[in-house]
Design an enzyme around this catalytic site. Structure first.
Site, PDB file in Angstrom:
ATOM      1  N   ASP A   1      18.467   7.700 -32.012  1.00 13.25           N
ATOM      2  CA  ASP A   1      17.957   9.015 -31.618  1.00 13.25           C
ATOM      3  C   ASP A   1      17.083   8.963 -30.369  1.00 13.25           C
ATOM      4  OD1 ASP A   1      15.812   7.737 -32.701  1.00 13.25           O
ATOM      5  OD2 ASP A   1      15.536   9.087 -34.398  1.00 13.25           O
TER       6      ASP A   1
ATOM      7  N   ASP B   1      17.437   3.663 -27.577  1.00 13.73           N
ATOM      8  CA  ASP B   1      18.620   3.316 -28.375  1.00 13.73           C
ATOM      9  C   ASP B   1      19.896   3.337 -27.531  1.00 13.73           C
ATOM     10  OD1 ASP B   1      17.393   2.911 -30.867  1.00 13.73           O
ATOM     11  OD2 ASP B   1      17.300   5.055 -31.242  1.00 13.73           O
TER      12      ASP B   1
ATOM     13  N   ASP C   1      19.628   4.002 -38.561  1.00 13.07           N
ATOM     14  CA  ASP C   1      18.179   4.210 -38.528  1.00 13.07           C
ATOM     15  C   ASP C   1      17.717   4.633 -39.918  1.00 13.07           C
ATOM     16  OD1 ASP C   1      17.735   3.689 -35.921  1.00 13.07           O
ATOM     17  OD2 ASP C   1      17.821   5.755 -35.229  1.00 13.07           O
TER      18      ASP C   1
END
Length: 1013
Positions: free
Chosen positions: A751, A755, A451
């Protein structure tokens, strides 16, 4: 060997192995000396079956409860309930069992009978707005009546349990019987104490092995227990004494008011107070994957379930073991972790060598006994004396001890030891390993999909630029005027949007200071709103929130509908700039007038978004829409026809050290890819700053990636370095292709709740400890506690260290196995006697098994590990380099021992009755010192320099020192028990020299080039 292992033991994967595969490999493990010890750290499949049975029972119970409550609703007029005296005396009007029955049975009628949620709150002496009082006296009474939020866990096993388990070793039990018979026969024939020496020597050796093994295992169990405690650390947001605050899930009490948002775990049983679009996933409790909508009509929330969408407040009614989740966890805690692929493969190696060892042991025993009978036949004697019986017993003990040495029970256990050591150290480096296998898999990682926000950047966000009313401005630090010359109408709408369309909150803490709660993005916007002179609470009270659609990474937007004082409705939305702008057909111009969006103004706003993004700013677009007529909570928030209020540019700086970490990954053969939901220009700017995006790399947007066919993906993915505006499905697709089509070993960071599929699909799922939701953490294999990309690189380094350390230990142990087997077997065949006795072999077994594992499996990582290519998915565990080192060392050791056996007496001028025992002592001593120096050589499998950094590993130095000291004591002072004879200093020098020579031999062998696979 690798192809055999892959075929028979390769079914067990690092993640998501089937139970059938787990059962099958255990059946293949033929020779197990100590099943309790060998399978201690493997999954308890029967316990897992019990958990599934409880889930099915819960599912059925909830279904029946729903039917009963519906049927009873029309008939039952009231409930008869009397409050127990002790509950009344404590200041409450309802007991724990009554509360438990309401939620567990989803009993709406009972809930209404107690006055609904408000009534339950009053009976619990709490308030749905201010929460419980935290006066010490009331907290103690609350705990006494309703319990605490902790689950019953199996008590930790004491040291003596591990001693008992170490004694379960089949070969040690056989040796114990041999020792007992030896004692009886010895004392009967030679009297006490002379006749007891052999038996007592074996007993002492067995006890030493048992206590060293038990100590090592006990320490491992303590490390795992500490890690388990860390895994269970969850914080929840509650309101107590009127203040919103974070507390540990274990401090939660009945009567607490808990705030829930997407990705949270419901921390205890309770009832719904208020909220928006609250969807709960109950699969962990019932096995049912379909989410449940929780509202005032269906207000029941069960502990352990997950918030899939929406937000809300709940009142806690039952905690700890009074909840269904508590009962489930008590069973699940004994289920154990899945065994890792390395553990399984090394069990396979142990099985192969064990079978070979058993064959050699039987042959050795047969040859020794046949030799004795041949000797007796030559003498013409056919009767067996007591001495002969002792000798046969000794031969049998030697054969059994060959099995002890040959079956490398320490191989699979060395994996556990190394993983436990690495996991403990990784905790200090801010990485919490949830699944054992992740440690070793991370060492093979070839790709990291990371990310951007919070991982590559600091996650400390501030609004630095705005474009409102056609005016681009830098946001100043001045509290009085962060932006200027903006029409009042625009400022009013901007504040209304910021303060109403938010998942954050502005509260006062106990010290009276203003505190902003929420994600970093929400906090940055709220802080900006306060700087503009806005009053959060006044704005919230000025209008009523009718409907909320929380932000999710698929839609990339968040919406809210508010009812204005005049009774009209207004929708606000915010999110990805280009997506929100596409939903607008009007905007507010520089005069504060709402005007239609024409091509010129669209280009102006689009260029502004691009300008902000190229400065590495995160851009958000805020918009509103007047809703004509009535609007109910059941209606959908409009998706188009909005008026653009403005563009916000948020700065989120790159973390220090990220660029260096990305460079380390590149030199280690690990490709770093950025997968983000942000604007492509923002993503590219950050990626270049981090060193991820190179000149020949590809940056692509999620919608474009989705349109590609298989052939196009095959061409794009190897060069893909940045994916912007990606949805969770895009991330999942990328991970799946990397793993299956390109055979990469993929680590993925995540997070958010969305996901979870990608984290589950990846070889290693990395969840963020600070910004990550509980759902993401539960799907992950490793939790990065500081949300820092540099920590991910540290995890990769530790993973490689685990893999290499176990390879070193396997190389060392297989060398000892090969030499000990061949020496005793050839000696028995050619000379009719074994140079290494049972006691000596037990000591050698301890050096190579428990002590060897301690020394080699706990080597800390060095920077050189990140300068070599990753093992990848197809790498052989026992490499050609290892085989080369094993054969080279084995050949040298065998030559030394064979030379001593054939020429030792002449070289050392040994004569007289003690010559045989002195020669055998020299062979034993030289053999042990060969292992000591081989252990040092095994620190590096390819490098010639094996001394650098040796003093930094205290465990290694301690093990080598203890081995040398004990060896000296055994040889010089324990001759009666260990069948040794005190040596002269010249003989000691010769033995050490033979051992030391193995190091230059190892260096020469390392110069022979072999393929890596």
């Amino acid at each position: 060997m690798d192809s055999y292992l892959e075929k028979n033991f390769g079914e067990v994967k690092a993640k998501n192995s089937s139970e059938e595969a787990l059962r099958r490999w255990r059946k293949l493990v033929g020779i197990v000396k100590n099943p309790k010890r060998r399978f201690r750290f493997t999954a308890n499949l029967s316990k897992r079956s019990q958990v599934r049975a409880i889930q099915r029972s819960n599912q059925e119970k909830l279904r029946v409860a729903l039917l009963v409550s519906k049927a009873a609703l029309g008939f039952i007029q009231g409930i008869a309930y009397s409050v127990p005296e002790e509950v009344k005396a404590a200041g409450f009007d309802i007991d724990a069992d009554e509360l438990g029955s309401i939620v567990e049975n989803h009993n709406v009628k009972k809930l209404k009978g107690h006055g609904g949620v408000e009534g339950i709150a009053n009976k619990l002496s709490t308030s749905v707005t201010t929460g419980i009082s935290t006066s010490d006296d009331l907290l103690i009474r609350r705990k006494d009546i309703y319990g605490i939020n902790k689950f019953t866990e199996t008590p930790p096993r004491g040291f003596w349990i591990f001693v008992w388990e170490a004694l379960q070793d089949t070969t040690l039990m056989i040796l114990g019987v041999c020792a007992l018979v030896s004692l009886i026969v010895g004392i009967a024939t030679e009297g006490w104490p002379k006749g007891a020496h052999d038996g007592l020597g074996i007993v002492a050796s067995i006890l030493l092995v048992v206590f060293v093994t038990a100590t090592s295992d006990y320490k491992q169990s303590l490390q795992f227990r500490d890690l388990d405690k860390e895994k269970k650390k969850i914080t929840v947001q509650v309101t107590r004494d009127g203040y919103r605050q974070k507390i540990s899930i274990y401090d939660l009490l009945a009567g607490d008011v808990v705030h829930l948002s997407i990705g949270d775990q419901v921390p205890a049983d309770g009832v719904f107070i208020s909220g928006y679009s609250l969807l709960i996933n109950e699969s962990s409790l019932t096995g049912e994957s379909e989410p449940v909508n929780v509202s005032t009509e269906n207000p029941f929330l069960s502990s352990g379930t997950k918030v899939q969408d929406g937000s809300g407040k709940m009142l806690i009614t039952s905690v700890g073991m009074r909840t269904q989740w508590g009962k489930l966890m008590a069973t699940l805690s004994e289920g154990g972790d899945d065994e890792t692929p390395l553990q399984v493969k090394l069990n396979g190696v142990a099985t192969i060598i064990g079978k070979i060892g058993l064959f050699f042991a039987v042959i050795t025993f047969a040859v020794l006994v046949q030799g004795m009978f041949t000797h007796k036949m030559k003498e013409g004697s056919w009767s067996l004396s007591g001495d002969d019986a002792v000798e046969i017993l000794e031969y049998f003990a030697i054969a059994v001890t060959i099995v002890v040495v040959a079956v490398p029970e320490g191989l699979p256990l060395a994996v556990t030891l190394s993983l436990a050591f690495a996991m403990k150290k990784m905790m200090n480096d801010k990485a919490l390993v949830r699944h054992l296998a992740a440690c070793e898999t991370m060492g093979s990682a070839t790709t990291i999909c990371s990310d951007k926000t919070g991982t590559l950047t600091t996650n400390h966000m501030t609004v630095v630029k705005t474009c409102v009313a056609e005016k681009i401005q830098d946001v100043g630090d001045s509290v009085s005027s962060p932006i200027s010359d903006i029409p009042d109408f625009s400022v009013r709408l901007l504040l209304e949007s910021i303060f109403n369309n938010t998942a954050g909150d502005v509260v006062k803490n106990k010290d009276g200071k203003v505190e902003i709660l929420g994600s970093p993005t929400e906090a940055a916007l709220l802080e900006f709103g306060i700087k503009l002179g806005g009053d959060y609470h006044a704005q919230r009270q000025a209008s009523d929130v009718t409907k909320v659609e929380p932000f999710n990474s698929a839609k990339k937007r968040m919406g809210v509908v508010i009812e204005l004082p005049g009774g009209s409705f207004r929708a606000h939305c915010k999110g990805a700039s280009e997506i929100i702008l596409a939903a607008c057909d009007k905007f507010i111009d520089s005069n504060g007038q709402v005007v239609p969006l024409d091509e010129t103004s669209v280009n102006y706003l689009s260029n502004t978004i691009e300008l902000f993004a190229c400065e590495a700013l995160r851009t958000l677009c805020l918009a509103y829409k007047e809703i004509e007529g009535e609007f109910s909570g059941a209606s959908a928030i409009p998706s188009e026809g909005y008026t653009c209020i403005g563009i916000i540019g948020i700065k989120d700086p790159v973390r220090p050290g990220v660029k260096e970490s990305v460079a380390i990954c590149r030199s280690a053969g690990i490709t770093v890819r950025m997968v983000t939901g942000d604007n492509i220009n923002t993503a590219k700017a950050i990626a270049r700053e981090c060193g991820i995006l190179t000149d020949d790399g590809i940056a692509i947007e999620g919608p474009e990636f989705r349109e590609k066919n298989e052939k196009e993906l095959y061409e794009i993915i190897p060069k893909l370095q940045v994916m912007a505006r990606s949805s969770p499905l895009d991330k999942h697709t990328l991970v799946r292709h990397l793993r299956t089509t390109f055979q990469e070993v993929v680590a993925v960071t995540g997070d958010g709740t969305n996901d979870a599929p990608a984290l589950h699909e990846a070889d290693i799922g990395l969840a963020m400890g600070i910004s990550g939701t509980e759902v993401a953490k539960e799907s992950a294999d490793v939790i990065i506690l500081d949300d820092n990309f540099s920590t991910i690189v540290t995890v990769a380094k530790w993973g490689r260290s685990v893999y290499v350390n176990i390879q070193k230990f396997v190389q060392f142990q297989l060398t000892v196995n090969v030499v000990a087997l061949i020496v005793n077997f050839t000696s028995a065949c050619l000379t009719g006697s074994a140079p290494l006795t049972a006691v000596q072999l037990l000591w050698v077994n301890m050096i190579m098994d428990t002590l060897g594992a301690l020394a080699l499996a706990t080597e800390p990582p060095n920077d050189d590990l990140m300068k070599r290519a990753p093992v990848g998915r197809k790498g052989n565990f026992i490499s050609n380099v290892m085989w080369r080192n094993i054969f080279g060392q084995s050949l040298y050791q065998f030559i030394v021992i064979w030379y001593l056996q054939t020429s030792g007496k002449e070289v050392f001028q040994l004569i007289g009755s003690d010559s045989d025992i002195i020669l055998n002592t020299l062979i034993f001593n030289s053999f042990v010192f060969c292992q000591v120096f081989n252990e040092i050589s095994s620190r590096e499998m390819e490098k010639i320099d094996v001394i650098t950094g040796i003093l930094k590993n205290n465990v290694f130095v301690a093990v080598i020192s203890c081995t040398v000291v004990f060896q000296f004591i055994i040889v010089q002072f324990m001759g009666v028990f260990a069948n040794t004879f005190p040596l002269t200093w010249q003989q000691w020098f010769a033995c050490i020299a033979f051992g030391f020579l193995s190091m230059p031999i190892a260096a020469i062998v390392k110069m022979i080039h072999v393929g890596s696979s």
